[in-house]
Design a protein around this motif. Structure first.
Motif, short mmCIF file in Angstrom:
data_model
loop_
_atom_site.label_atom_id
_atom_site.label_comp_id
_atom_site.label_asym_id
_atom_site.label_seq_id
_atom_site.Cartn_x
_atom_site.Cartn_y
_atom_site.Cartn_z
N HIS A 134 55.20 35.98 33.75
CA HIS A 134 55.65 34.59 33.76
C HIS A 134 54.89 33.82 34.82
CE1 HIS A 134 58.28 31.11 33.63
NE2 HIS A 134 58.52 31.24 34.92
N ASP A 135 54.19 32.75 34.40
CA ASP A 135 53.48 31.86 35.32
C ASP A 135 52.57 32.62 36.28
OD1 ASP A 135 54.59 29.68 34.14
OD2 ASP A 135 56.04 29.24 35.73
N GLY A 136 51.84 33.57 35.76
CA GLY A 136 50.86 34.29 36.56
C GLY A 136 51.41 35.40 37.42
N TYR B 144 70.24 52.49 42.94
CA TYR B 144 71.09 51.70 43.83
C TYR B 144 70.38 51.51 45.17
CZ TYR B 144 74.45 53.21 40.33
OH TYR B 144 75.08 53.47 39.14
N PRO B 145 70.23 50.29 45.66
CA PRO B 145 70.60 49.09 44.92
C PRO B 145 69.55 48.73 43.87
CG PRO B 145 69.65 48.46 47.02
CD PRO B 145 69.71 49.98 47.01
N SER B 146 70.00 48.25 42.74
CA SER B 146 69.10 47.73 41.72
C SER B 146 68.65 46.33 42.11
CB SER B 146 69.80 47.68 40.37
OG SER B 146 70.13 48.98 39.91
N THR B 147 67.48 45.92 41.62
CA THR B 147 66.94 44.62 42.01
C THR B 147 66.37 43.89 40.80
OG1 THR B 147 64.67 45.40 42.42
CG2 THR B 147 66.25 45.57 44.24
N VAL B 148 66.22 42.58 40.98
CA VAL B 148 65.37 41.75 40.13
C VAL B 148 64.39 41.09 41.07
CG1 VAL B 148 67.04 39.86 40.18
CG2 VAL B 148 65.26 39.88 38.43
N ARG B 149 63.13 41.04 40.69
CA ARG B 149 62.11 40.61 41.66
C ARG B 149 60.95 39.87 40.99
NH1 ARG B 149 60.01 46.45 43.75
NH2 ARG B 149 62.12 46.51 44.58
N ARG B 150 60.29 39.05 41.79
CA ARG B 150 59.03 38.42 41.44
C ARG B 150 57.93 39.18 42.16
NH1 ARG B 150 59.24 33.78 44.21
NH2 ARG B 150 57.13 33.28 43.47
N VAL B 151 56.87 39.52 41.43
CA VAL B 151 55.82 40.39 41.97
C VAL B 151 54.46 39.74 41.74
CG1 VAL B 151 54.74 42.66 41.84
CG2 VAL B 151 57.21 42.43 41.48
N ARG B 152 53.64 39.73 42.79
CA ARG B 152 52.29 39.21 42.64
C ARG B 152 51.44 40.25 41.91
NH1 ARG B 152 50.70 36.80 47.94
NH2 ARG B 152 50.21 38.94 48.59
N LEU B 153 50.80 39.83 40.83
CA LEU B 153 50.08 40.75 39.99
C LEU B 153 48.95 41.45 40.73
CD1 LEU B 153 49.28 41.96 37.22
CD2 LEU B 153 47.96 39.86 36.81
N GLU B 154 48.15 40.69 41.46
CA GLU B 154 46.89 41.21 42.00
C GLU B 154 47.08 42.39 42.95
OE1 GLU B 154 46.29 37.53 40.11
OE2 GLU B 154 47.67 38.03 41.76
N ASP B 155 48.12 42.34 43.78
CA ASP B 155 48.27 43.40 44.78
C ASP B 155 49.65 44.07 44.76
OD1 ASP B 155 49.82 41.37 45.82
OD2 ASP B 155 48.54 41.00 47.56
N GLY B 156 50.50 43.70 43.83
CA GLY B 156 51.80 44.35 43.72
C GLY B 156 52.81 43.95 44.77
N VAL B 157 52.49 42.94 45.57
CA VAL B 157 53.40 42.51 46.63
C VAL B 157 54.65 41.87 46.01
CG1 VAL B 157 53.73 40.85 48.52
CG2 VAL B 157 51.64 42.23 48.38
N VAL B 158 55.81 42.28 46.52
CA VAL B 158 57.07 41.70 46.05
C VAL B 158 57.28 40.38 46.77
CG1 VAL B 158 59.57 42.03 45.88
CG2 VAL B 158 58.03 43.99 45.61
N GLY C 255 46.68 34.72 28.14
CA GLY C 255 45.46 35.49 28.39
C GLY C 255 45.29 36.68 27.47
N ARG C 256 46.32 36.93 26.63
CA ARG C 256 46.33 38.07 25.71
C ARG C 256 46.04 39.36 26.46
NH1 ARG C 256 44.03 39.00 21.44
NH2 ARG C 256 45.82 39.15 20.04
N ARG C 257 46.78 39.56 27.54
CA ARG C 257 46.65 40.77 28.35
C ARG C 257 47.92 41.60 28.24
NH1 ARG C 257 45.10 38.92 34.31
NH2 ARG C 257 46.74 37.39 33.87
N LEU C 258 47.75 42.91 28.13
CA LEU C 258 48.86 43.83 28.00
C LEU C 258 48.92 44.71 29.25
CD1 LEU C 258 51.11 45.18 26.30
CD2 LEU C 258 49.32 46.58 25.24
N PHE C 259 50.10 44.74 29.88
CA PHE C 259 50.31 45.52 31.09
C PHE C 259 51.37 46.58 30.83
CE2 PHE C 259 49.26 41.14 32.32
CZ PHE C 259 48.15 41.34 33.12
N VAL C 260 51.16 47.77 31.38
CA VAL C 260 52.15 48.84 31.28
C VAL C 260 52.23 49.58 32.61
CG1 VAL C 260 51.86 49.18 28.79
CG2 VAL C 260 50.47 50.51 30.39
N THR C 261 53.41 50.15 32.87
CA THR C 261 53.59 50.98 34.06
C THR C 261 54.73 51.95 33.78
OG1 THR C 261 53.78 50.96 36.48
CG2 THR C 261 55.21 49.45 35.27
N GLY C 262 55.21 52.61 34.84
CA GLY C 262 56.30 53.56 34.70
C GLY C 262 57.23 53.50 35.89
#
Length: 262
Positions: A56-58, A67-81, A240-247
């Protein structure tokens, strides 16, 4: 199953379907299996037990479990929360999607969904829903929820009232353990818990139209818990038609390009 190892096929079946699979008629047309190419890699927070992922928006929006569970915004380039909100310890966080500037997150067994402002993660609303919550996505008009069964449920995005459902099948057999979801150009892409496979699902019929095999995506998983640190997390950058995956607890987020089918 034609075109890919039978052991992977058995992983997709419910116990009842697996027991009956020898009596089932063969598929008329093989389900295509897609490979992948890694376009780029990005750092990912190893502490993040990834349950939901969206672009969303870059930036990435991510929900985590435990626990605790979170919801977060993450910078794509370096993974910084960039920003994180914790759920009360009674809630185990699950799937996430962003729709019309609102982030909706599920909980596993509490029947509670939370709605957050996508810009600053301010809590906007809470809603109840029936059953378990696993994965979540949307088609722009409806939420689409998985609950670990061979069913996708469609929900009103404002009230979370169920408006419909569809059974997910592969070669006519039900598929269980459907987990994290992503809406990609008219299809639902779905992780299957404890496999390295992503299903491509027709949302109108529930039929699996393709399988993405990510077995070779991260062959070295030393230091990761083989029980829990499984493939889970799909995000699509539509512009950008980019697909991201992780685990779950993976140190890397992958941008991939699909190849094939084979």
């Amino acid at each position: 199953m034609r075109g890919w190892p039978a052991v992977l096929f058995l992983l997709l079946l419910t116990p009842a379907a697996a027991a009956a699979q020898t009596a089932a008629p063969p598929a008329a047309t093989p389900v295509p299996v897609y490979g992948f190419e890694v376009v780029r890699t990005y750092p990912h927070d190893r502490r993040a037990f990834t349950q939901g992922l969206a672009f969303h928006d870059g930036e990435l929006l991510e929900s985590t479990g435990r626990y605790p569970s979170t919801v977060r915004r993450v910078r794509l380039e370096d993974g910084v929360v960039l920003q994180s909100r914790e759920l009360d310890d009674v809630y185990f966080g699950e799937g996430l999607t962003e729709i019309d500037g609102r982030v909706v997150t599920l909980t596993w067994t509490s029947g509670k969904a939370f709605v957050w402002d996508a810009d600053d993660l301010t809590l906007i609303a809470e809603h109840a829903y029936a059953g378990e919550g696993w994965g979540l996505t949307d088609d722009g008009a409806r939420l689409i929820l998985s609950d670990g069964t061979p069913t996708l449920r469609f929900l009103d995005p404002l009230t979370l009232t169920e408006t419909g459902r569809v059974a997910v099948t592969l070669d006519g057999r039900p598929v269980s353990r459907i987990n994290e979801l992503e809406w990609i150009e008219g299809e639902v892409f779905a992780n299957v818990w404890h496999t390295d496979l992503i299903l491509r699902i027709d949302p109108a019929t529930g039929v699996v139209t393709g399988v993405v095999d990510l077995t070779a995506l991260m062959p070295d998983r030393s230091g990761l818990d083989p029980t829990d640190a499984v493939l889970n997390g799909i995000a699509w950058d539509a512009e950008g038609r980019r697909l991201f995956v992780t685990g779950k607890n993976w140190p890397t987020l992958f941008e991939i390009r699909l190849t094939g089918p084979r």
